[in-house]
Enzyme design. Structure first.
Site, short mmCIF file in Angstrom:
data_model
loop_
_atom_site.label_atom_id
_atom_site.label_comp_id
_atom_site.label_asym_id
_atom_site.label_seq_id
_atom_site.Cartn_x
_atom_site.Cartn_y
_atom_site.Cartn_z
CG HIS A 43 -81.33 -1.92 70.66
ND1 HIS A 43 -82.26 -0.95 70.35
CD2 HIS A 43 -80.38 -1.85 69.70
CE1 HIS A 43 -81.88 -0.34 69.24
NE2 HIS A 43 -80.74 -0.85 68.82
CB CYS B 11 -79.31 1.68 70.61
SG CYS B 11 -79.37 2.69 69.15
C1 PLP Z 1 -80.75 -3.67 65.83
C2 PLP Z 1 -81.37 -4.06 67.10
C3 PLP Z 1 -82.65 -3.61 67.45
C4 PLP Z 1 -83.42 -2.60 66.63
O1 PLP Z 1 -83.70 -3.06 65.36
P1 PLP Z 1 -84.39 -2.09 64.28
O2 PLP Z 1 -84.18 -2.81 63.00
O3 PLP Z 1 -83.66 -0.78 64.36
O4 PLP Z 1 -85.81 -1.96 64.67
C5 PLP Z 1 -83.20 -4.06 68.63
N1 PLP Z 1 -82.56 -4.91 69.42
C6 PLP Z 1 -81.32 -5.38 69.11
C7 PLP Z 1 -80.66 -6.36 70.02
C8 PLP Z 1 -80.69 -4.95 67.95
O5 PLP Z 1 -79.47 -5.41 67.66
#
Ligand code: PLP
Length: 404
Positions: A121, A362
Site C-alpha cells: 500500500h 493505493c
Molecule cells: C488500509 C491499509 C493501509 C492504510 O490504513 P489507514 O487506516 O488508511 O492508515 C495500509 N496498508 C494496508 C495493507 C491497508 O489495507
C-alpha cells in the site's frame, strides 16, 4: 459455525438502501462496518464518562483512564504481545508506519539498505522513501510474480549485511495475497535486520501472534476490524520501542520539562503525545471482543467459502480476468472485464446498491506491473452472503452487457 442472519442484525447499516436497492457492501477491504456494540460503546463514553485521561484525580478521569488502559490490555492479549506497553495506540496504520520510519531516521546510516515488497500500500512505501531521502539509505524492492505473490528467490538474494529493515504487508489490500511473513521474518533476522509487518489487511481475517511470528513491529487500523476510524495499533518489541526516539513532542509523552532539558516518559506514553482518541481506543477493544466472540477461524473459513463462490462465478464471465490468483488469499477479488474501465463497472454496480472499490487501491506499483489503470475490487466480510454475491454477479453481467 456462524449464524449470518443473526450477525447481520448486529450491523444497523446493513438495513439501509442505496439508490432504492438494499445495500450490498463489498468494500470491506477499505473499511469494515460497525456493529451496534461498538456504536453503543462510543455513545456510552460520551454520554457517561467523557474525561481526559492519565492526569485527573477526579472520578470521571479515572474511569476513562481505566477503560482506555483496559482496551490496551485487550489489544495486547489479542496480538499476544508480551507487555501492554508494547502496544502504542496511534491514529491508524499510516500514522504507526510514519512513527517507526521517523524513528529509524536517527538509526539508519548512508548506504544501508531498506527492503520493501512490490505488493505494498502507498502508506508502506512513501514513508520509507522519505526516510531514505533523509538518511541516504537505499530502498530496494522484493518483486512480485504474475500470480500476485512475492518472488521469494529475489527476496533471498536481497538479504545482505547492509540490510537493516524489511517492510512487508501480511496481506495485500489490492490482491488479497497472504504473504509468507513467517519465512520473511526468520530469514531477515539471520542478517540482523528488523521487520515491520503491515497487518491492516490481515487483521480482519487472521489473529496474529506477534511473539510466535517474532515480528519487530506489527501495525493495523481499527476501522478495518469493526472499530472506529482514527485509531491504529502499533505493536513494537520493547527493545525497539526503547531504542526509537519519540515521534511527536507534547503533553503526555514527557517525564520532566524545563527550557534546559526535557526527559521523556516511559513506554507506551513516550509515543502517545497529546490527548489520544480515548473513545476510539475503548471502542477498538469492543470491536476486537466482538470479532473474537465470532472466532477468527470461523470468520476465515466462512469468508473463504464466499471467495471461492464468487471467484468461480466471476470466471464464467467472458473476458473477465482476476488479478491475484495465489492459493493463499483473503476474501478479495480484483478484476477487469476486457477493455472496460473499472470505474464504469463500479458506477453501474452503485446504481444497483452494490458498493465495490475501483481504481489503483493505493497500490500503483501493482497496477503498473499488470499494465492496467486499476481494477474493480470486491472484498467480502463475515456479514456478507452468497445471495448478495449472486446479485453482484448479475450486476457485473448487466454492466458488461451495457458497456461492451
Ligand atoms: C488500509 C491499509 C493501509 C492504510 O490504513 P489507514 O487506516 O488508511 O492508515 C495500509 N496498508 C494496508 C495493507 C491497508 O489495507
Amino acid at each position: 459455525m456462524l449464524d449470518i442472519k443473526k450477525i447481520r442484525e448486529d450491523f444497523p447499516i446493513l438495513k439501509r438502501e442505496v439508490n432504492g436497492k438494499p445495500l450490498i457492501y463489498f468494500d470491506n477491504a477499505a473499511t469494515s462496518q460497525t456493529p451496534q456494540v461498538v456504536i453503543d460503546a462510543i455513545v456510552d463514553y460520551y454520554a457517561n464518562y467523557n474525561a481526559n485521561i492519565h492526569r485527573g484525580v477526579h472520578s470521571l478521569s479515572q474511569e476513562a483512564t481505566d477503560a482506555y488502559e483496559e482496551a490496551r490490555i485487550k489489544i495486547q492479549k489479542h496480538f499476544n504481545a508480551a507487555q501492554p506497553y508494547e502496544i502504542i495506540l496511534t491514529a491508524g496504520t499510516t500514522h504507526a508506519i510514519n512513527l517507526v520510519a521517523n524513528g529509524f531516521a536517527s538509526i539508519l546510516k548512508k548506504g544501508e539498505e531498506v527492503l520493501v515488497s512490490a505488493l505494498e500500500h502507498h502508506s508502506n512505501i512513501v514513508p520509507w522513501q522519505m526516510l531514505c531521502e533523509k538518511t541516504g539509505a537505499i530502498l530496494k524492492v522484493i518483486p512480485q510474480t504474475e500470480s500476485g505473490e512475492l518472488d521469494m528467490d529475489a527476496f533471498a538474494k536481497a538479504l545482505s549485511p547492509q540490510l537493516k529493515l524489511v517492510f512487508v504487508n501480511h496481506v495485500s489490500n489490492a490482491l488479497g495475497t497472504i504473504n509468507p511473513i513467517e519465512e520473511i521474518i526468520t530469514e531477515t533476522h539471520k542478517v540482523g535486520a528488523a521487520v515491520l509487518i503491515d497487518g491492516a489487511q490481515a487483521t480482519p481475517h487472521i489473529k496474529p501472534d506477534v511473539q510466535a511470528l517474532d515480528a519487530d513491529f506489527y501495525v493495523c487500523s481499527a476501522h478495518k476490524i469493526c472499530g472506529p476510524t482514527g485509531v491504529g495499533v502499533l505493536y513494537g518489541k520493547e527493545e525497539w520501542l526503547t531504542k526509537l526516539p519519540p515521534y511527536q513532542g507534547g503533553g503526555e509523552m514527557i517525564d520532566q520539562v524545563s527550557f534546559e532539558k526535557t526527559t521523556y516518559a516511559g513506554l507506551p506514553h513516550k509515543f502517545e503525545a497529546g490527548t489520544p482518541n480515548i473513545c476510539g481506543g475503548i471502542a477498538t477493544g469492543v470491536g476486537l471482543d466482538y470479532m473474537n466472540g465470532l472466532g477468527f477461524d470461523n470468520i476465515a473459513a466462512y469468508e473463504d467459502e464466499l471467495l471461492q463462490y464468487a471467484t468461480k462465478q466471476l470466471l464464467e464471465i467472458e473476458g473477465l480476468k482476476i488479478y491475484g490468483t495465489s492459493a493463499h488469499k483473503t476474501a478479495v477479488v480484483s478484476f477487469n472485464v476486457g477493455e472496460i474501465h473499472p470505474y464504469d463497472i463500479g458506477t453501474i454496480l452503485d446504481k444497483l446498491g452494490i458498493a465495490v472499490r475501483t481504481g489503483h487501491h493505493c497500490a500503483q506499483p501493482i497496477m503498473d506491473f499488470y499494465k492496467i489503470p486499476g481494477t474493480v475490487r470486491a472484498s467480502f466480510s463475515f456479514y456478507n452472503t452468497k445471495e448478495e454475491i449472486d446479485t453482484f454477479i448479475d450486476g457485473v453481467k448487466r454492466a458488461v452487457a451495457m458497456l461492451s
